[in-house]
Design a protein around this motif. Sequence first.
Motif, PDB file in Angstrom:
ATOM      1  N   SER A  88      -5.966   9.478   0.681  1.00 24.99           N
ATOM      2  CA  SER A  88      -4.632   9.591   1.273  1.00 24.99           C
ATOM      3  C   SER A  88      -3.977   8.228   1.402  1.00 24.99           C
ATOM      4  O   SER A  88      -4.637   7.213   1.637  1.00 24.99           O
ATOM      5  N   PHE A  89      -2.659   8.227   1.237  1.00 26.74           N
ATOM      6  CA  PHE A  89      -1.824   7.037   1.320  1.00 26.74           C
ATOM      7  C   PHE A  89      -0.719   7.266   2.347  1.00 26.74           C
ATOM      8  O   PHE A  89      -0.511   8.390   2.805  1.00 26.74           O
ATOM      9  N   PRO A  90       0.013   6.213   2.699  1.00 22.90           N
ATOM     10  CA  PRO A  90       1.163   6.407   3.588  1.00 22.90           C
ATOM     11  C   PRO A  90       2.182   7.377   2.989  1.00 22.90           C
ATOM     12  O   PRO A  90       2.172   7.661   1.793  1.00 22.90           O
ATOM     13  N   ASN A  91       3.031   7.875   3.847  1.00 24.12           N
ATOM     14  CA  ASN A  91       4.135   8.758   3.455  1.00 24.12           C
ATOM     15  C   ASN A  91       3.653  10.099   2.903  1.00 24.12           C
ATOM     16  O   ASN A  91       4.363  10.745   2.123  1.00 24.12           O
ATOM     17  N   GLY A  92       2.450  10.517   3.291  1.00 28.14           N
ATOM     18  CA  GLY A  92       1.970  11.829   2.908  1.00 28.14           C
ATOM     19  C   GLY A  92       1.492  11.963   1.480  1.00 28.14           C
ATOM     20  O   GLY A  92       1.264  13.080   1.007  1.00 28.14           O
ATOM     21  N   VAL A  93       1.313  10.859   0.781  1.00 24.87           N
ATOM     22  CA  VAL A  93       0.858  10.903  -0.614  1.00 24.87           C
ATOM     23  C   VAL A  93      -0.658  11.069  -0.646  1.00 24.87           C
ATOM     24  O   VAL A  93      -1.385  10.380   0.074  1.00 24.87           O
ATOM     25  N   THR A  94      -1.144  11.989  -1.476  1.00 24.10           N
ATOM     26  CA  THR A  94      -2.573  12.245  -1.601  1.00 24.10           C
ATOM     27  C   THR A  94      -2.962  12.328  -3.063  1.00 24.10           C
ATOM     28  O   THR A  94      -2.259  12.936  -3.874  1.00 24.10           O
ATOM     29  N   LEU A  95      -4.087  11.710  -3.401  1.00 21.97           N
ATOM     30  CA  LEU A  95      -4.716  11.890  -4.706  1.00 21.97           C
ATOM     31  C   LEU A  95      -5.960  12.750  -4.504  1.00 21.97           C
ATOM     32  O   LEU A  95      -6.713  12.551  -3.551  1.00 21.97           O
ATOM     33  N   ILE A 122       0.819  -1.209   0.000  1.00 22.19           N
ATOM     34  CA  ILE A 122       0.000   0.000   0.000  1.00 22.19           C
ATOM     35  C   ILE A 122       0.858   1.267   0.000  1.00 22.19           C
ATOM     36  O   ILE A 122       0.393   2.344  -0.383  1.00 22.19           O
ATOM     37  N   ALA A 123       2.126   1.146   0.373  1.00 20.29           N
ATOM     38  CA  ALA A 123       3.033   2.294   0.332  1.00 20.29           C
ATOM     39  C   ALA A 123       3.769   2.408  -0.997  1.00 20.29           C
ATOM     40  O   ALA A 123       4.546   3.346  -1.192  1.00 20.29           O
ATOM     41  N   SER A 124       3.507   1.481  -1.916  1.00 18.77           N
ATOM     42  CA  SER A 124       4.246   1.453  -3.176  1.00 18.77           C
ATOM     43  C   SER A 124       3.662   2.417  -4.198  1.00 18.77           C
ATOM     44  O   SER A 124       2.451   2.711  -4.171  1.00 18.77           O
ATOM     45  N   PRO A 125       4.475   2.924  -5.121  1.00 22.92           N
ATOM     46  CA  PRO A 125       3.948   3.764  -6.204  1.00 22.92           C
ATOM     47  C   PRO A 125       2.900   3.038  -7.035  1.00 22.92           C
ATOM     48  O   PRO A 125       1.953   3.664  -7.526  1.00 22.92           O
ATOM     49  N   GLU A 126       3.042   1.713  -7.166  1.00 25.58           N
ATOM     50  CA  GLU A 126       2.094   0.929  -7.962  1.00 25.58           C
ATOM     51  C   GLU A 126       0.688   0.986  -7.370  1.00 25.58           C
ATOM     52  O   GLU A 126      -0.307   1.056  -8.089  1.00 25.58           O
ATOM     53  N   ALA A 127       0.599   0.960  -6.037  1.00 25.99           N
ATOM     54  CA  ALA A 127      -0.717   1.025  -5.389  1.00 25.99           C
ATOM     55  C   ALA A 127      -1.379   2.371  -5.628  1.00 25.99           C
ATOM     56  O   ALA A 127      -2.595   2.454  -5.853  1.00 25.99           O
ATOM     57  N   VAL A 128      -0.587   3.423  -5.585  1.00 26.84           N
ATOM     58  CA  VAL A 128      -1.121   4.773  -5.825  1.00 26.84           C
ATOM     59  C   VAL A 128      -1.569   4.901  -7.282  1.00 26.84           C
ATOM     60  O   VAL A 128      -2.654   5.421  -7.577  1.00 26.84           O
ATOM     61  N   GLU A 129      -0.748   4.407  -8.205  1.00 23.05           N
ATOM     62  CA  GLU A 129      -1.094   4.479  -9.624  1.00 23.05           C
ATOM     63  C   GLU A 129      -2.369   3.697  -9.915  1.00 23.05           C
ATOM     64  O   GLU A 129      -3.223   4.129 -10.710  1.00 23.05           O
ATOM     65  N   ALA A 130      -2.520   2.541  -9.268  1.00 21.46           N
ATOM     66  CA  ALA A 130      -3.715   1.728  -9.474  1.00 21.46           C
ATOM     67  C   ALA A 130      -4.956   2.474  -8.988  1.00 21.46           C
ATOM     68  O   ALA A 130      -5.991   2.499  -9.667  1.00 21.46           O
ATOM     69  N   MET A 131      -4.874   3.100  -7.819  1.00 25.06           N
ATOM     70  CA  MET A 131      -6.024   3.816  -7.287  1.00 25.06           C
ATOM     71  C   MET A 131      -6.325   5.054  -8.118  1.00 25.06           C
ATOM     72  O   MET A 131      -7.501   5.454  -8.254  1.00 25.06           O
ATOM     73  N   ASP A 132      -5.318   5.653  -8.704  1.00 23.02           N
ATOM     74  CA  ASP A 132      -5.522   6.782  -9.597  1.00 23.02           C
ATOM     75  C   ASP A 132      -6.354   6.348 -10.797  1.00 23.02           C
ATOM     76  O   ASP A 132      -7.297   7.041 -11.216  1.00 23.02           O
ATOM     77  N   SER A 133      -6.040   5.187 -11.335  1.00 25.99           N
ATOM     78  CA  SER A 133      -6.803   4.652 -12.463  1.00 25.99           C
ATOM     79  C   SER A 133      -8.244   4.356 -12.063  1.00 25.99           C
ATOM     80  O   SER A 133      -9.192   4.664 -12.795  1.00 25.99           O
TER      81      SER A 133
END
Length: 364
Positions: free
Chosen positions: A334-341, A299-310
């Motif tokens: 919001s994701f771990p490490n302060g990442v937000t979509l 869930i902290a990976s860039p891949e998880a963020v990219e997937a949720m963006d899609s």
Amino acid sequence: MKKPTPFTRRVSRLAKGAVLALAASTLAAPVVSAQERDSFKLAWSIYAGWIPWLYIDESGIMKKWADKYDIEVEIVQINDYIESINQYTAGQFDGVVATSMDALSIPAAGGVDTTALIVGDYSNGNDGLVMKDSTNVADLKGQQVNLVELSVSHYLLARALDSVGLRERDVTVVNTGDADIVAAFNTSGVRNVVTWNPLLDDVASVPGANRVFDSSMIPGHIKDLTIVNTATLAANPALGKALTGAWFELMAVLGTDSEEGQKARAFLGEASGTDQAGYEAQLAGMQMFWQAADALAFIASPEAVEAMDSVREFSFDKGLLGEGAPSADFVGISFPNGVTLGDSANIRLRFDPSYMQMAADGAL
């Protein structure tokens, strides 16, 4: 125990008016701070990645963890998946199981601040596109595709078409209920379907059928979560600790060849209308996070963020974020490490790693 069919999951669909009415009523309601409590309710529905909650309940694992934190947790089976999420959104449950797409498009889009407490798995082959007499997604151009409209099957089709430079306008989507899709594919007039297991294996076994695209080609896009109300969790951290501790206690043995692991899989197979081998076959199409550390890393990976963006872009495109949403950015995630979509001032879906981190650290 009543045993519904084991594929009543993933229909991300309410009547559009109901979605908007729910969102309006939720957003119009006054904000009430959650209170400290000692009794909670979690709803679950039948699917391989969620039915472990039944074993957690009936084995006494949940009671053990609830007693540790001096609370009570009632685990309730709801046979209608979408209805369970509706009831959670309306405040009748403190938590519920859901795909990430449905967590976004129903409670979060409806204004209910929701935390993904546990990331249990993602589909890794359990969802797929099957075509008759073709092995090329590009051959779908101009054809009909049968699927449950606005479900994760619809999302999978969008990704499959995108992989060959096609768009949904290049095909005709035929809304087909999950209870009817196998029978439909066995007729000569239906050439292409998208569905999930165990239906996927059934249609793939039809003579001339080819599984041409599945969720293993988009890893991490179809996530299975246990979500809870954010305000309730903030006021009652014991709930998060008890649920997370109970879940990962079972996960530590469920995927092993130990006697306890086999006993649990046999129980869950029977409970889901199949047997141990059938349940294990469904698990094989999922990337299970047997250890909390694995869920955290994902869930902290860039891949998880990219997937949720899609997923959020698809949800906006299909109107699942409501008529008031001007763009996919309307709902903040919001994701771990302060990442937000999306809108950081309107975060309504939170992938909070805090409790899974406690589990990984042995701190629960």
